[in-house]
Design a protein around this motif. Structure first.
Motif, PDB file in Angstrom:
ATOM      1  N   GLY A 107       0.807  -1.204   0.000  1.00 27.55           N
ATOM      2  CA  GLY A 107       0.000   0.000   0.000  1.00 27.55           C
ATOM      3  C   GLY A 107       0.844   1.259   0.000  1.00 27.55           C
ATOM      4  N   PRO A 108       0.247   2.390  -0.382  1.00 25.26           N
ATOM      5  CA  PRO A 108       1.003   3.631  -0.538  1.00 25.26           C
ATOM      6  C   PRO A 108       1.504   4.233   0.760  1.00 25.26           C
ATOM      7  N   TYR A 109       0.954   3.799   1.895  1.00 28.39           N
ATOM      8  CA  TYR A 109       1.374   4.345   3.180  1.00 28.39           C
ATOM      9  C   TYR A 109       1.993   3.265   4.076  1.00 28.39           C
ATOM     10  N   CYS A 151      -1.105   5.436 -11.881  1.00 30.52           N
ATOM     11  CA  CYS A 151      -0.945   5.626 -10.449  1.00 30.52           C
ATOM     12  C   CYS A 151       0.507   5.967 -10.148  1.00 30.52           C
ATOM     13  N   VAL A 152       0.763   6.300  -8.892  1.00 33.57           N
ATOM     14  CA  VAL A 152       2.114   6.569  -8.417  1.00 33.57           C
ATOM     15  C   VAL A 152       2.744   5.259  -7.947  1.00 33.57           C
ATOM     16  N   ILE A 153       4.020   5.081  -8.236  1.00 33.37           N
ATOM     17  CA  ILE A 153       4.783   3.985  -7.650  1.00 33.37           C
ATOM     18  C   ILE A 153       6.125   4.529  -7.196  1.00 33.37           C
ATOM     19  N   ASN A 154       6.592   4.064  -6.055  1.00 34.92           N
ATOM     20  CA  ASN A 154       7.940   4.363  -5.583  1.00 34.92           C
ATOM     21  C   ASN A 154       8.770   3.110  -5.821  1.00 34.92           C
ATOM     22  N   ASP A 155       9.680   3.183  -6.778  1.00 32.87           N
ATOM     23  CA  ASP A 155      10.541   2.038  -7.106  1.00 32.87           C
ATOM     24  C   ASP A 155      11.698   2.013  -6.113  1.00 32.87           C
ATOM     25  N   VAL A 156      11.391   1.612  -4.882  1.00 35.49           N
ATOM     26  CA  VAL A 156      12.418   1.552  -3.841  1.00 35.49           C
ATOM     27  C   VAL A 156      13.511   0.571  -4.279  1.00 35.49           C
ATOM     28  N   PHE A 178       8.922  -2.975  -1.466  1.00 36.72           N
ATOM     29  CA  PHE A 178       9.741  -2.116  -2.326  1.00 36.72           C
ATOM     30  C   PHE A 178       8.937  -1.561  -3.505  1.00 36.72           C
ATOM     31  N   ALA A 179       7.616  -1.764  -3.515  1.00 36.48           N
ATOM     32  CA  ALA A 179       6.798  -1.231  -4.613  1.00 36.48           C
ATOM     33  C   ALA A 179       5.468  -0.695  -4.081  1.00 36.48           C
ATOM     34  N   PRO A 180       5.509   0.403  -3.308  1.00 40.96           N
ATOM     35  CA  PRO A 180       4.253   1.032  -2.884  1.00 40.96           C
ATOM     36  C   PRO A 180       3.515   1.599  -4.101  1.00 40.96           C
ATOM     37  N   ILE A 181       2.253   1.225  -4.248  1.00 39.69           N
ATOM     38  CA  ILE A 181       1.457   1.632  -5.409  1.00 39.69           C
ATOM     39  C   ILE A 181       0.189   2.338  -4.935  1.00 39.69           C
ATOM     40  N   GLY A 182      -0.085   3.496  -5.520  1.00 37.82           N
ATOM     41  CA  GLY A 182      -1.304   4.227  -5.178  1.00 37.82           C
ATOM     42  C   GLY A 182      -0.983   5.626  -4.690  1.00 37.82           C
TER      43      GLY A 182
END
Length: 283
Positions: A107-109, A151-156, A178-182
């Motif tokens: 999840g995004p958070y 959507c937004v993704i953080n490619d940690v 490692f892949a928060p999506i949303g």
């Protein structure tokens, strides 16, 4: 539409964010936000609903990844020329593809936990494409017809794993969370120009990345078309399209990497904002 998934991990239910910012329950209309429910016909039925007729979801709830049961999580590397330069890597002449494990999706958070031995934990805000209909050998001119939304993704990324242990990108980018999506899957009727979106990422309120998708080397349509020549894209597949400059690895004179307790905040114009805290290794 802005679609999202609410609830504990593995127990998420579908929701819609209405024009006043209230969460509306979609459970009576679709079982979840997945590849099975984000095709053109299904989205058309959802658009026909009056949001005011849907039950309001009250209170605070965990927000899950905005699409569930993702079959493939495909990434496009070095898709911004200035990011390639800061990484000291040549600009690709064709889209550079790699995969992240779908088990990295969260999840995004949700918190990001440091892997054991990780010394170079890094951030990458990216625009993600969510496929809505099967795409195989599609022309660039037709590619966006196969997209359900964005959507937004953080490619940690753990750069030690990625670059210093055999040069395999996938193992540096696939640890759990490692892949928060949303937070939202925003459908294409609201995002008509995916290559005109501002994007940013902060670490502890310090702006580290500040870019726009217009500076992509390969456009959203090109990326979808290109990938479809090598594999069939199925509904619910997610494609991360690359990151603008400002990653920790590229900071001069010395790289800056994430420390335990730090907070990443990432956002893209029209797609919302996500936030993760870095936790120490649990191993």
């Amino acid at each position: 539409m802005k679609l999202l998934r609410i609830g504990a991990k593995g127990q998420e239910r579908p929701a819609l964010l209405d024009g006043e910012g209230r969460l509306r329950d979609l459970s009576a209309h679709i079982p979840d936000v997945t590849g099975a429910t984000i095709g053109p016909e299904s989205l058309a039925r959802l658009r026909a609903l009056d949001p005011a007729s849907l039950p309001v979801i009250e209170g605070e709830h965990r927000v899950g990844a905005c699409v569930g049961n993702v079959g493939k999580l495909i990434c496009t590397g070095l898709n911004y020329a200035d990011h390639a330069a800061e990484s000291n890597m040549p600009l690709p002449t064709e889209p550079l593809l790699f995969m992240k494990a779908t088990s990295a999706i969260c999840g995004p958070y949700d918190d990001v936990t440091r892997p054991p031995g990780a010394e170079k934990l890094d951030w990458e805000v990216e625009l993600a494409i969510v496929i809505g209909s099967r795409a195989k050998h599609v022309r660039e001119a037709d590619a966006l017809k196969h997209v359900a939304g964005y959507c937004v993704i953080n490619d940690v990324s753990e750069r030690t794993y990625q670059l210093d242990r055999g040069g395999q990108w996938m193992k540096g980018k696939s640890y759990d969370n490692f892949a928060p999506i949303g937070p939202w899957l925003v459908t294409t009727d609201e995002i008509t120009q995916p290559n005109e979106l501002d994007m940013w990422l902060k670490v502890d309120d310090v702006v580290r990345q500040n870019g726009n998708t217009r500076t992509m080397v390969f456009s959203v349509a090109k990326v979808v078309s290109y990938i479809s020549q090598f594999m069939t894209l199925e509904p619910g597949d997610v494609i991360a399209t690359g990151t603008p400059p400002g990653v920790g690895m590229g900071i001069k004179p010395e790289p800056v990497y994430l420390k335990d307790g730090q907070v990443m905040r990432a956002g893209i114009q029209g797609l919302g904002e996500q936030c993760q805290r870095v936790l120490p290794s649990q191993v």
